[in-house]
Design an enzyme around this catalytic site. Structure first.
Site, short mmCIF file in Angstrom:
data_model
loop_
_atom_site.label_atom_id
_atom_site.label_comp_id
_atom_site.label_asym_id
_atom_site.label_seq_id
_atom_site.Cartn_x
_atom_site.Cartn_y
_atom_site.Cartn_z
N ARG A 164 0.81 -1.22 0.00
CA ARG A 164 0.00 0.00 0.00
C ARG A 164 0.84 1.27 0.00
O ARG A 164 0.60 2.18 -0.81
CB ARG A 164 -0.91 0.05 1.24
CG ARG A 164 -2.20 -0.70 1.09
CD ARG A 164 -2.56 -1.32 2.41
NE ARG A 164 -1.59 -2.36 2.70
CZ ARG A 164 -1.70 -3.61 2.25
NH1 ARG A 164 -2.76 -3.97 1.59
NH2 ARG A 164 -0.76 -4.51 2.49
N THR A 165 1.78 1.37 0.91
CA THR A 165 2.45 2.66 1.09
C THR A 165 3.29 3.01 -0.13
O THR A 165 3.21 4.11 -0.67
CB THR A 165 3.32 2.63 2.37
OG1 THR A 165 2.53 2.09 3.42
CG2 THR A 165 3.78 4.03 2.73
N LYS A 219 26.18 -3.67 0.37
CA LYS A 219 27.66 -3.67 0.33
C LYS A 219 28.22 -2.92 1.53
O LYS A 219 29.42 -2.66 1.60
CB LYS A 219 28.14 -3.00 -0.95
CG LYS A 219 27.63 -3.63 -2.22
CD LYS A 219 28.10 -2.82 -3.42
CE LYS A 219 27.07 -2.83 -4.53
NZ LYS A 219 27.29 -1.77 -5.51
N ARG A 248 10.94 4.07 3.77
CA ARG A 248 10.56 3.12 4.83
C ARG A 248 11.82 2.41 5.29
O ARG A 248 12.62 1.95 4.46
CB ARG A 248 9.55 2.10 4.30
CG ARG A 248 9.33 0.95 5.28
CD ARG A 248 8.17 0.09 4.93
NE ARG A 248 6.91 0.80 5.13
CZ ARG A 248 5.72 0.23 5.02
NH1 ARG A 248 5.62 -1.05 4.72
NH2 ARG A 248 4.62 0.95 5.22
N HIS A 302 4.42 5.74 11.76
CA HIS A 302 3.98 5.57 10.37
C HIS A 302 3.02 6.74 10.11
O HIS A 302 1.81 6.56 9.99
CB HIS A 302 3.30 4.22 10.19
CG HIS A 302 3.08 3.79 8.77
ND1 HIS A 302 3.21 4.65 7.69
CD2 HIS A 302 2.74 2.58 8.24
CE1 HIS A 302 2.96 3.97 6.58
NE2 HIS A 302 2.67 2.72 6.88
N1 CP Z 1 -0.46 -0.20 5.84
C1 CP Z 1 0.76 -0.38 5.28
O1 CP Z 1 1.75 0.28 5.68
O2 CP Z 1 0.80 -1.33 4.32
P1 CP Z 1 2.10 -1.73 3.49
O3 CP Z 1 3.06 -2.38 4.47
O4 CP Z 1 1.60 -2.68 2.45
O5 CP Z 1 2.69 -0.48 2.93
#
Ligand code: CP
Length: 301
Positions: free
Chosen positions: A53-54, A83, A104, A132
């Site tokens: 999703r993100t 590396k 992320r 998040h």
């Molecule tokens: N909700 C969420 O962060 O989903 P993903 O890990 O698929 O990005």
């Protein structure tokens, strides 16, 4: 949010969050108005952990704003991190190739490290077990879309309250609203850490913890369920105890909505997907207008 980066929900006040939501609402209603809004910009998506999703909603948001995307979907393995390159050096390099970096990472303080060495905006797309923020934005946007506001809201947080960064960021964002009642439903091993309980009480919200569906108030406005974050600890967590079946959902009010940041494992059965209270797919799709709005706020002229 005055800074030109987003690493924590704590950067928002009520006004700046509502400004963002108003922009997201307009984008949702008039998407074509924004098709060239970031034309000529290059935005990097740098993901050291898996994501559906993100990453893909950011990449869709980037395309829908007319910007270009450069991406590493598994930076741990396919970038020069494998590396031995430090996160800081990677950010220094990608900042020279792009106008913003959506990142992320598995470390709680990764976004802070990146901001220190970057001369382009950093957007935290999930950092360890701590934050998040863009998930919290779309979660609260979805709540406000349904109820008009998150003032006077009651939320049952279920599942993994210990390692779940989405619940942690959601709690912090809800502190911007009045009269918020929070309830927790988890196994003791996945209970909400004391620092978040302290935060709740210091910010005018209430919290009550439960270990059984039978105990929880059935008239909550929102159930926010989450999966056990098995990737964040060693060992077996045992059987999932809090499974939302149609029978369980039917013990709640007809006005209670069911949210989940997804991905789900077995904690919400597909049999409830067609119940109008199950709003997790609508919630996930709200990632597009909210992330477009955030990119515009950070990069728009
Ligand atoms: N909700 C969420 O962060 O989903 P993903 O890990 O698929 O990005």
């Amino acid at each position: 949010m005055n800074e030109n980066y987003l690493i924590s929900v704590e950067q928002f006040n009520r006004q700046s969050l509502e400004d963002l939501f108003n922009l997201a609402k307009d984008i949702k209603q008039n998407p074509s108005k924004y098709h060239d809004a970031l034309s000529g910009k290059v935005i990097a998506t740098l993901f050291y952990e898996p994501s559906t999703r993100t990453r893909l909603s950011f990449e869709s948001a980037i395309a829908r704003l007319g910007a270009s995307n450069i991406s590493t979907e598994n930076a741990r393995e396919f970038s020069s991190a494998s590396k031995g390159e430090t996160l800081e050096d990677t950010i220094r390099i990608i900042a020279g190739y792009s106008d913003a970096i959506v990142m992320r990472h598995y470390e709680d303080d990764s976004s802070e490290k990146a901001v220190k060495v970057s001369n382009v905006p950093i957007i935290n797309a999930g950092a360890g077990k701590k934050e998040h923020p863009t998930q919290a934005i779309l979660d609260v946007f979805t709540i406000c879309e349904k109820f008009g506001t998150a003032d006077n809201i009651s939320i049952l947080l279920g599942g993994d309250l210990k390692y779940g960064r989405t619940s942690h960021s959601l709690i912090k964002m809800l502190s911007l609203y009045k009269n918020v009642k929070l309830y927790g439903l988890s196994k003791p091993a996945f209970a909400l850490p004391q620092e978040y309980i302290d935060f709740i009480h210091q910010n005018g919200m209430t919290y009550q913890a439960f270990t059984s569906f039978d105990e929880v108030p059935k008239d909550v406005n929102v159930i926010y369920h989450t999966r056990i974050q098995a990737e964040r600890f060693e060992g077996d967590f045992g059987r999932e105890e809090f499974i939302i079946t149609q029978k369980v959902l039917d013990t709640f009010s007809k006005d209670t909505i069911l949210l989940h940041p997804l991905p789900r494992c077995e904690e919400i059965l597909p049999e409830v997907d067609n119940d109008p209270r199950a709003m997790y797919f609508v919630q996930a799709h709200n990632g597009i207008p909210t992330r477009m709005a955030l990119l515009l706020k950070l990069l728009g002229e």
